[in-house]
Design a protein around this motif. Structure first.
Motif, PDB file in Angstrom:
ATOM      1  N   LEU A 124       2.001   2.054   2.276  1.00  0.00           N
ATOM      2  CA  LEU A 124       0.748   1.357   2.545  1.00  0.00           C
ATOM      3  C   LEU A 124       0.966  -0.159   2.566  1.00  0.00           C
ATOM      4  O   LEU A 124       1.701  -0.703   1.745  1.00  0.00           O
ATOM      5  N   ILE A 125       0.293  -0.842   3.493  1.00  0.00           N
ATOM      6  CA  ILE A 125       0.287  -2.309   3.540  1.00  0.00           C
ATOM      7  C   ILE A 125      -1.109  -2.770   3.152  1.00  0.00           C
ATOM      8  O   ILE A 125      -2.048  -2.665   3.948  1.00  0.00           O
ATOM      9  N   PRO A 126      -1.313  -3.257   1.920  1.00  0.00           N
ATOM     10  CA  PRO A 126      -2.662  -3.581   1.446  1.00  0.00           C
ATOM     11  C   PRO A 126      -3.402  -4.578   2.330  1.00  0.00           C
ATOM     12  O   PRO A 126      -4.630  -4.504   2.443  1.00  0.00           O
ATOM     13  N   GLU A 127      -2.683  -5.507   2.951  1.00  0.00           N
ATOM     14  CA  GLU A 127      -3.335  -6.528   3.778  1.00  0.00           C
ATOM     15  C   GLU A 127      -4.013  -5.937   5.012  1.00  0.00           C
ATOM     16  O   GLU A 127      -4.846  -6.598   5.646  1.00  0.00           O
ATOM     17  N   LEU A 128      -3.678  -4.718   5.376  1.00  0.00           N
ATOM     18  CA  LEU A 128      -4.284  -4.084   6.546  1.00  0.00           C
ATOM     19  C   LEU A 128      -5.483  -3.211   6.197  1.00  0.00           C
ATOM     20  O   LEU A 128      -6.199  -2.756   7.107  1.00  0.00           O
ATOM     21  N   VAL A 129      -5.720  -2.969   4.905  1.00  0.00           N
ATOM     22  CA  VAL A 129      -6.801  -2.066   4.499  1.00  0.00           C
ATOM     23  C   VAL A 129      -8.144  -2.743   4.748  1.00  0.00           C
ATOM     24  O   VAL A 129      -8.393  -3.860   4.281  1.00  0.00           O
ATOM     25  N   SER A 130      -9.024  -2.069   5.487  1.00  0.00           N
ATOM     26  CA  SER A 130     -10.342  -2.620   5.787  1.00  0.00           C
ATOM     27  C   SER A 130     -11.431  -2.061   4.880  1.00  0.00           C
ATOM     28  O   SER A 130     -12.448  -2.722   4.662  1.00  0.00           O
ATOM     29  N   ARG A 131     -11.246  -0.842   4.334  1.00  0.00           N
ATOM     30  CA  ARG A 131     -12.239  -0.263   3.443  1.00  0.00           C
ATOM     31  C   ARG A 131     -11.664   0.959   2.744  1.00  0.00           C
ATOM     32  O   ARG A 131     -10.705   1.572   3.219  1.00  0.00           O
ATOM     33  N   ILE A 132     -12.263   1.284   1.618  1.00  0.00           N
ATOM     34  CA  ILE A 132     -11.918   2.493   0.871  1.00  0.00           C
ATOM     35  C   ILE A 132     -13.221   3.200   0.529  1.00  0.00           C
ATOM     36  O   ILE A 132     -14.054   2.662  -0.203  1.00  0.00           O
ATOM     37  N   ASP A 133     -13.420   4.390   1.062  1.00  0.00           N
ATOM     38  CA  ASP A 133     -14.572   5.212   0.721  1.00  0.00           C
ATOM     39  C   ASP A 133     -14.135   6.204  -0.355  1.00  0.00           C
ATOM     40  O   ASP A 133     -13.226   7.012  -0.116  1.00  0.00           O
TER      41      ASP A 133
END
Length: 576
Positions: A136-145
């Protein structure tokens, strides 16, 4: 938005009845539901009154993810209130996860997805539900449901304690490059950006990492990680095609006996087997397609994943070589290895309508998955050199899950959510020991029910019940002879049922503050676990977990955000 403005907005957006495809909002005055243009809210959370079906459900937005640092990629799950993430045996191995009284090991009872692709690996060389988020690349995460508990029809295998659906962004505001250097040889280089291409956007990212850690035997962790995505929005359709590649290797300094340190035999940063560690790799291609319709939406996710793992561990050192090499001086190291191809497809149709005068949403979905794991093995090793085989298998595991959910806003203060899912599994194992080969099938039905009362004084009350399950390792379902002792053993139940209940309250009565309390319990029919370290099943029993959670998100000022999450749980076996 903060304060009264934000509360007023959420009152207008009462009763968000499903996640991504469409939204329906009931007016507090008791009039008909209305549908309009999407409203984008810039904030850290999307958890306010009127947005969830349970007190312990919510969304983490990109803004918070950007502003809170994380040491490891897997720590993005710590944005989910109550989740604890730790690490052992090196940076390339899946994290350990803890939630709601569970030592989730590497993910057995918490389901994780990235852009619709399941991360949990079933019938895995090291542990059932193995959830390696190091790609995983955290800088690319837009949301977590996120959702907790088995109350939601969309959630199937591994979702007893809960689930998290992570989404990557399709575009970036601007390209960037970052270089990080730290102590003990820590280095990280990341570059990412997006640009227009044809009728869509292309996003690319490349990450390189290295770390030695404080250990006397340097970890020598190296990884390379890449993402390439093309996405487009045309009329009613949104489409994304994503490719990912990840590879890593490391040397692990495992746990060591305290007495060895106190006696001066080894430093606390030392190692008793400097050859422990591993290599891993993952590549994937996934497709996400959503079509907006006049009465709802249609969503499709499809994926293919290739992964590999070679893991060398030595937890007992020279205590008692379990593989009868006849020479305990060689130590107790073992090698777990697998090569996997995972393919899957899911589709969901959502309808927005009315039942009489009551706003109603219906969802129907199909989820399929096929894992081909060959080889899947365990062997004794000495300094990573094979010494004696323990077991060697080829596993084909297939599943199909059908789910349906109905949500009705009966009155401005009463909403019901009723759902169910049916899951069918097929296990096929071919072992080097014919007694441990076989074919098994199993199915399970999981009903779900939720009631939402309110809001009154910007406060809602939630009542939730659900049954869920996790699958056991395919090898355990057909094993009749212990690969270590040769003794007769009983096969395990393929699918383990859970039953969960929750009472919750969520309030926005204090301007800028979203506060929720959930009192929950969860019963598991069995805690049987297939031990990848030993190649057979560890006996256990039924269990009951109970607990309470209190989560708070408070925007005090535009420049000051306070989060407070407290939880307490009690886990007990319910059988002798």
């Amino acid at each position: 938005m903060q304060g009264r403005g934000r509360s007023a907005l959420w009152r207008a957006l009462l009763a968000c009845l499903f996640w991504e495809a469409a939204e329906i909002h009931a007016q507090q005055g008791g009039a008909d539901a209305v549908r309009g243009d999407a409203i984008v809210v810039e904030g850290h959370h999307d958890n306010a009154v009127g947005t969830t079906d349970a007190a312990s459900q919510g969304t983490i937005t990109q803004k918070l993810i950007e502003e809170r640092p994380a040491l490891r990629p897997g720590e993005v799950l710590e944005f989910v209130p109550g989740v604890i993430v730790t690490q052992h045996s090196g940076d390339g191995k899946a994290n350990q996860y803890f939630l709601r009284g569970f030592n989730l090991d590497h993910g057995t009872d918490f389901a994780t997805f990235l852009d619709g692709v399941p991360v949990n690996m079933r019938s895995h060389a090291h542990g059932q539900g193995y959830t390696d988020l190091n790609f995983l690349i955290p800088e690319l995460v837009s949301r977590i449901d996120y959702r907790k508990g088995p109350y939601f029809a969309e959630d199937g295998d591994f979702a007893n304690a809960g689930s998290a659906r992570i989404r990557y962004a399709s575009t970036l505001k601007e390209p960037f490059a970052s270089a990080t250097v730290g102590g003990h040889g820590y280095q990280r280089l990341l570059t990412a950006g997006s640009t227009g291409l044809g009728e869509g956007q292309v996003l690319g990212a490349l990450e390189l990492g290295h770390n030695n850690g404080p250990w006397q035997v340097p970890e020598g962790f190296n990884k390379v990680n890449g993402v390439l995505r093309w996405s487009t929005n045309r009329g009613q359709d949104s489409f994304a095609l994503t490719g990912m590649v990840y590879a890593a290797k490391w040397t692990a300094t495992d746990q060591i006996p305290a007495r060895a340190v106190s006696q001066g035999l080894v430093d606390r940063f030392g190692s008793l087997d400097p050859s422990d560690g591993g290599t891993t790799g993952r590549s994937s291609l996934s497709l996400n397609w959503t079509r907006s319709l006049a009465d709802g939406a249609f969503n499709v996710d499809a994926y293919v994943v290739r992964s590999r793992l070679d893991l060398f561990n030595n937890f007992t050192f020279q205590l008692n070589h379990p593989f009868d090499l006849g020479d305990p001086i060689n130590g107790d190291q073992f090698h777990q290895f697998e090569r996997r191809t995972m393919t899957g497809f899911s589709a969901m149709r959502t309808w927005v309508g009315t039942l009489g005068e009551a706003p109603m949403t219906n969802k129907v979905g199909l989820q399929t998955r096929y894992d081909k794991v060959d080889p899947l093995g365990l062997e004794a090793t000495v300094a990573r050199v094979p010494a004696a085989p323990v077991r060697l298998d080829a596993v084909n595991e297939a599943s199909a899950g059908l789910f349906a959910e109905n949500a009705v806003q009966w009155t401005p203060w009463l909403r019901s959510i009723v759902g169910a899912r049916f899951d069918e599994y097929s296990f096929k194992v071919r072992s080097d020991n014919a007694a441990n080969s076989g074919d098994v099938g199993a199915n399970i039905v999981s009903p779900k029910l939720g009631l939402v009362l309110g809001p009154w004084a910007k406060t809602e009350i939630f009542l939730n019940y659900g049954e869920g399950f996790h699958s056991n390792d395919a090898r355990g379902t057909v094993t009749h002879v212990s690969p270590q002792t040769g003794a007769a053993v009983d096969p395990v139940t393929p699918l383990v049922k859970s039953k969960g209940q929750e009472i919750g309250v969520k309030t926005n009565i204090v301007p800028g503050l979203t506060s929720s309390v959930a009192i929950w319990q969860l019963r598991l029919a069995s805690e049987l676990v297939f031990s990848g370290d030993a190649g057979d099943t560890q006996a256990s029993r039924a269990s009951l977990r109970q607990g309470v959670e209190w989560s708070n998100h408070w925007i005090v000022k535009p420049w000051l955000l306070l989060d407070l999450d407290l939880s307490a749980s009690r886990a007990r076996f319910t059988q002798d």
